[in-house]
Design a protein around this motif. Structure first.
Motif, PDB file in Angstrom:
ATOM      1  N   LYS A 233      42.200  41.829  50.509  1.00  0.00           N
ATOM      2  CA  LYS A 233      40.766  42.084  50.446  1.00  0.00           C
ATOM      3  C   LYS A 233      40.309  41.688  49.062  1.00  0.00           C
ATOM      4  N   LYS A 234      39.135  41.198  48.731  1.00  0.00           N
ATOM      5  CA  LYS A 234      38.507  40.886  47.817  1.00  0.00           C
ATOM      6  C   LYS A 234      38.483  42.150  46.559  1.00  0.00           C
ATOM      7  N   ILE A 235      39.022  41.569  45.470  1.00  0.00           N
ATOM      8  CA  ILE A 235      39.148  42.873  44.501  1.00  0.00           C
ATOM      9  C   ILE A 235      38.156  42.677  43.368  1.00  0.00           C
ATOM     10  N   PRO A 236      37.243  43.495  43.200  1.00  0.00           N
ATOM     11  CA  PRO A 236      36.150  43.542  42.204  1.00  0.00           C
ATOM     12  C   PRO A 236      36.719  43.339  40.776  1.00  0.00           C
ATOM     13  N   LEU A 237      36.042  42.636  39.881  1.00  0.00           N
ATOM     14  CA  LEU A 237      36.139  42.316  38.506  1.00  0.00           C
ATOM     15  C   LEU A 237      36.732  43.619  37.835  1.00  0.00           C
ATOM     16  N   LYS A 238      35.945  44.559  38.120  1.00  0.00           N
ATOM     17  CA  LYS A 238      36.084  45.806  37.583  1.00  0.00           C
ATOM     18  C   LYS A 238      37.444  46.437  37.629  1.00  0.00           C
ATOM     19  N   MET A 239      37.886  46.294  39.107  1.00  0.00           N
ATOM     20  CA  MET A 239      39.520  46.775  39.283  1.00  0.00           C
ATOM     21  C   MET A 239      40.600  46.061  38.865  1.00  0.00           C
TER      22      MET A 239
END
Length: 90
Positions: free
Chosen positions: A60-66
Motif C-alpha cells: 500500500k502507498k504510505i503517506p509522507l506523514k506516516m
C-alpha cells in the motif's frame, strides 16, 4: 477482552526478545566483535526479516506523514539499542 490478552502477550514477547538480546551481545563481544559489528548484524537481520515480511504482504502507498511518524519512532528505538549495547561492553 480478547485484545487485552493479545496485547499483553505482545508485550511479554517483546520484553523476552529485548531481554535475550543482551545474551547474544555478550557472546558476540566474547568472540571478539565490537559495537559496530554487533549493531550492523542486528540491523542486517532486522532488514532481512522485514524484507521477507514485505514480500508476503500487500503493498500500500504510505503517506509522507506516516513515514515521518515511523522515523520518529524508529530512530530513538535504534539509538536505545546502540546505547544499551555500548553499556554491555566491559
Amino acid at each position: 477482552m480478547k485484545s487485552t490478552w493479545l496485547y499483553s502477550l505482545a508485550v511479554l514477547i517483546g520484553g523476552a526478545c529485548f531481554g535475550i538480546l543482551s545474551t547474544f551481545v555478550k557472546i558476540g563481544y566474547g568472540q571478539g566483535a565490537d559495537l559496530v559489528h554487533v549493531v550492523m548484524t542486528q540491523f542486517f537481520f532486522g532488514f532481512l526479516i522485514l524484507a521477507i515480511l514485505l514480500f508476503f504482504s500487500a503493498r500500500k502507498k504510505i503517506p509522507l506523514k506516516m513515514v515521518v511518524a515511523l522515523l520518529a519512532c524508529g530512530i530513538p528505538t535504534g539509538l536505545t539499542g546502540i546505547i544499551y549495547y555500548h553499556s554491555l561492553q566491559t
